[in-house]
Design a protein around this motif. Structure first.
Motif, PDB file in Angstrom:
ATOM      1  N   VAL A  17       3.502   9.051  -7.400  1.00  0.00           N
ATOM      2  CA  VAL A  17       2.306   8.504  -7.594  1.00  0.00           C
ATOM      3  C   VAL A  17       1.572   8.746  -6.375  1.00  0.00           C
ATOM      4  N   LYS A  18       0.300   9.298  -6.508  1.00  0.00           N
ATOM      5  CA  LYS A  18      -0.464   9.676  -5.209  1.00  0.00           C
ATOM      6  C   LYS A  18      -1.157   8.449  -4.711  1.00  0.00           C
ATOM      7  N   VAL A  19      -1.396   8.265  -3.414  1.00  0.00           N
ATOM      8  CA  VAL A  19      -1.953   7.295  -2.961  1.00  0.00           C
ATOM      9  C   VAL A  19      -3.232   7.566  -2.060  1.00  0.00           C
ATOM     10  N   ASN A  20      -4.139   6.915  -2.326  1.00  0.00           N
ATOM     11  CA  ASN A  20      -5.493   7.116  -1.691  1.00  0.00           C
ATOM     12  C   ASN A  20      -5.584   6.039  -0.738  1.00  0.00           C
ATOM     13  N   LEU A  21      -5.464   5.782   0.770  1.00  0.00           N
ATOM     14  CA  LEU A  21      -5.381   4.766   1.526  1.00  0.00           C
ATOM     15  C   LEU A  21      -6.804   4.559   2.058  1.00  0.00           C
ATOM     16  N   ILE A  22      -7.005   3.377   2.111  1.00  0.00           N
ATOM     17  CA  ILE A  22      -8.223   3.134   2.755  1.00  0.00           C
ATOM     18  C   ILE A  22      -8.049   2.134   3.653  1.00  0.00           C
ATOM     19  N   CYS A  23      -7.717   2.357   5.103  1.00  0.00           N
ATOM     20  CA  CYS A  23      -7.478   1.350   6.140  1.00  0.00           C
ATOM     21  C   CYS A  23      -8.338   1.202   7.110  1.00  0.00           C
TER      22      CYS A  23
END
Lengths: 291, 459
Positions: free
Chosen positions: B81-87
């Motif tokens: 599962v691809k993850v788009n991270l906002i940090c």
């Protein structure tokens, strides 16, 4: 006939982009604020309930809101009076008197205006530091004993905010008045001088009346911007709850999950600033003098 | 010809403005997958699902930059599962606007107790997905259930089960003991012992005062939340703590409550007077500096303080020390509040199933090891054994006899004019120190607000 039709079409085209953008990004959101003030909801909740004027009723019974509006009014009145006094006096000195390094002063006074509020908050944090802060050190040196004023604590906190706001605003308005003062023809001063008018009389009888339109306009600007600037300064400089102003109250309510309530506060502040500007405009109305 | 040109110019103006308007109007999309309608929730297609994870970049991320990205990559490697991270440090400001527009991330790691209160708002709106079933899920890549990887007790408090209905809504993530931090070097030098009761504390205050050092300071009033919880726990035990945090009727009239108020009021009188002037977001490190400079003995804080003040100048021989709150009476136990960060799934998350998988993965050995590199400790058995240095001492606080206080003030429906827990309970401490608020005033305000909070309790 054909010409004028084309002309009005051209004008409509010219005005269209600005008015469309203004409508979408200013009018619509403002109307939405009014609508949302009648509902209760969290900022992120999917549902909303209609509560009528309940938000406004609660607002006028909320001691915190009353205090923050009092703080707002106090800041508007004092900051406006002090800033305008110094801006006009400095402008008059820098345009009318022959002083060495005029341009230098002009730039120095103007610099605070281009700094962001965060930077100003940093500067004043060093100035107001209780131990070894600039202000306390100077006061200690002058008085000869250790002065330990807690600038960002009660009861000095509101005065500290006023000082920072005045410091930030003077330069901009000073430059504005310098521009209009230098437009006053030299010949007027010469003839006034021949009639025996001193410097002060010249200032009150000539300079002030001739730049009055400018003062009026900037006054309205200033009052509206002070409502916003007061929020930025208080937010960046002092602890929450020490000197809350209207807009910081509004934000706090939003963070507490009362979006509708904070919009109601927004509506009251909006109407308040609108009425205040109208009032100032009326009170300062004078017959326009031509140079 | 002239007319033609002017018309052309206007057109160009209109078009360019419209283009600008379009560009300015559409905020950069947080994630392109967010447009997936929630209806697709129940179609698990892991291969082409992309979830959006929003995580607060706190001190842990600073200690080991890229920590969250590494965890997300490990998750993708495990489940595809691809993850788009906002940090981001100001996560609320980054994800807030798009959430108001209806775009929700799938997983959010953001604790309660922050000034913007975003997580609290979601709790109050019942806008968080129930993740009780995640506890019985298997950790991706392992054969263990999630509940077996969480230390007992961590999924039983109001921090994770805000409505008290036995359902878990927020996953317990990083925890850290909070307590009073002090200069252990100074105590050795002067031969002082760390007070075990409040009476010893007041004696120490007099001794310190004689040396020109105040007993106490605090960074901002916000740091009193952990302090107050621990104090209530040490004074009245679990029963009083639970009643107080649910605003039980008459609880603030009990002798235990009175003792809590008295201790804070007395502490205020021993607080370095410059504290309130610096207790704001701009200057709070100056208050922390007071401890480094031996101008105040104790301050309430968390384990992150060591990293936060790493670059600050300090008194000679300075050594960090941390103690639990002293016991209420001789022979009693001290208490330390266990500060717990949470990860949770918004109810409107577009990929609920993949999000739950991600939350389960956070407890995998792989993820724990990555988090540990940033000194972030999860309530997973055995993790504290690998700690080093100051952190080892900090996390050993419960082994040294202090009671662990866990839980927080119960959620209540937002009511206009009521104010938040912080505004009612904690902010007046500034006033106690500078004298603009009396103890009685503070207590009566707390009582009045507490009655309203009880009336609006959720759950």
């Amino acid at each position: 006939m054909r010409r004028s039709k084309q002309r009005s079409r051209f004008l409509a085209l010219c005005v269209a982009p600005a008015s469309i953008l203004f409508f979408i990004f200013m009018i619509l959101p403002t109307l939405n604020v009014f609508r949302m003030s009648l509902f209760e909801r969290g900022a992120y909740s999917p549902t909303e309930t209609f509560v009528g004027t309940a938000n406004f009723k609660a607002l006028f019974n909320d001691a915190k809101f009353i205090t923050s509006m009092q703080n707002t009014i106090l800041l508007i009145v004092t900051v406006t009076i002090i800033t305008f006094f110094f801006a006009i006096v400095f402008a008059a000195i820098l345009t009318r008197e022959k002083i060495k390094g005029q341009n230098f002063f002009r730039i120095v006074f103007y610099i605070p205006n281009i700094l962001s509020v965060v930077v100003i908050a940093g500067i004043f944090s060093a100035i107001y530091k209780p131990e070894n802060g600039m202000l306390n050190s100077i006061l200690s040196a002058v008085s000869g004993e250790t002065v330990m004023v807690l600038w960002k604590d009660q009861p000095m906190v509101i005065i500290s905010v006023i000082i920072a706001m005045v410091w930030q605003a003077i330069g901009y308005y000073m430059v504005m008045y310098m521009a209009s003062m230098s437009a006053v023809p030299e010949s007027l001063y010469e003839s006034a001088g021949l009639d025996g008018a001193g410097r002060l009389t010249q200032f009150f009888q000539l300079t002030l009346p001739l730049i009055w339109t400018n003062i009026r306009t900037t006054l309205t600007f200033f009052i509206i911007s002070t409502i916003n600037m007061a929020f930025l300064f208080v937010k960046a400089m002092v602890a929450k709850g020490m000197a809350d102003v209207g807009l910081s109250f509004m934000y706090a309510q939003k963070d507490a999950g009362l979006y509708g309530y904070s919009m109601a506060a927004g509506v009251v502040i909006f109407l308040f600033s609108f009425l205040l500007s109208a009032l100032v405009n009326r009170v300062t109305a004078r017959e326009v003098l031509e140079m | 010809m002239k007319k033609f040109f002017s018309l052309l110019l206007t057109l160009a103006l209109v078009l360019s403005l419209a283009a600008c308007g379009g560009g300015g109007g559409s905020t950069p999309p947080a994630a392109d997958n967010n447009t997936t309608p929630p209806a697709d929730n129940n179609e698990p297609a892991p291969a082409d699902v992309t979830i959006t994870v929003a995580a607060l970049a706190s001190g842990y991320e600073e200690a080991y930059p890229g920590m969250w990205q590494e965890v997300c990559d490990a998750f993708t490697a495990e489940t595809s599962v691809k993850v788009n991270l906002i940090c981001d440090k100001n996560l609320e400001d980054v994800i807030g606007p798009s959430m108001q527009g209806g775009d929700f991330p799938d997983v959010i790691h953001l604790a309660t107790g922050r000034e913007k209160g975003l997580t609290e708002q979601f709790i109050k709106d019942r806008n968080i997905a129930d993740i009780t079933d995640v506890l019985s899920m298997t950790v991706p890549g392992e054969s263990v259930k999630v509940s077996d990887k969480i230390v007992g007790g961590f999924t039983d408090t109001s921090v994770t089960n805000p409505y008290g209905d036995g359902k878990t809504y927020l996953a317990p993530m990083f925890y850290s003991p909070c307590g009073l931090f002090y200069n252990a070097g100074l105590f050795e030098e002067k031969g002082w012992t760390v007070p075990a009761t409040w009476d010893e504390m007041w004696e120490l205050a007099e001794k310190a005062q004689a040396e020109g050092c105040y007993l106490f300071t605090y960074p901002t009033t916000g740091y009193f939340d952990a302090f107050l919880y621990a104090l209530m726990y040490s004074v009245g035990g679990a029963d009083f703590f639970n009643k107080a945090t649910t605003y039980a009727e008459g609880i603030w009239d009990t002798p235990e409550a009175r003792q809590c108020f008295d201790i804070i009021a007395k502490l205020a009188s021993y607080t370095n007077p410059v504290t309130p002037a610096q207790a704001n977001d701009q200057d709070f490190t100056q208050n922390q500096q007071l401890v480094l400079d031996n101008k105040a003995l104790f301050m309430p804080n968390g384990t992150w303080i060591v990293g936060e003040m790493a670059e600050a100048p300090r008194a000679e021989g300075f050594k960090w020390g941390m103690t639990a709150l002293p016991a209420a009476k001789a022979g009693g136990a001290g208490a330390s509040y266990c500060w717990l960060e949470q990860a949770w799934i918004p109810a409107a998350a577009p990929n609920l199933d993949a999000a739950k998988q991600f939350v389960a993965f956070l407890y995998s050995d792989a993820a724990c090891a990555i988090f540990a590199k940033g000194n972030a400790v999860q309530p997973v058995p055995g993790l504290t054994d690998n700690l080093e240095g100051d952190n080892k001492m900090f996390y050993a606080i419960y082994d040294n006899g202090a009671d662990a206080a866990m839980g927080n003030f119960a959620a209540y429906e937002a009511v206009a004019g009521l104010g938040t827990v912080r505004e009612v309970f904690l902010d007046p401490v500034n006033g106690l120190v500078n004298g603009s608020v009396t103890e009685e005033q503070w207590i009566s305000d707390v009582k009045a607000a507490s009655d309203q909070m009880r009336a609006n309790l959720m759950g």
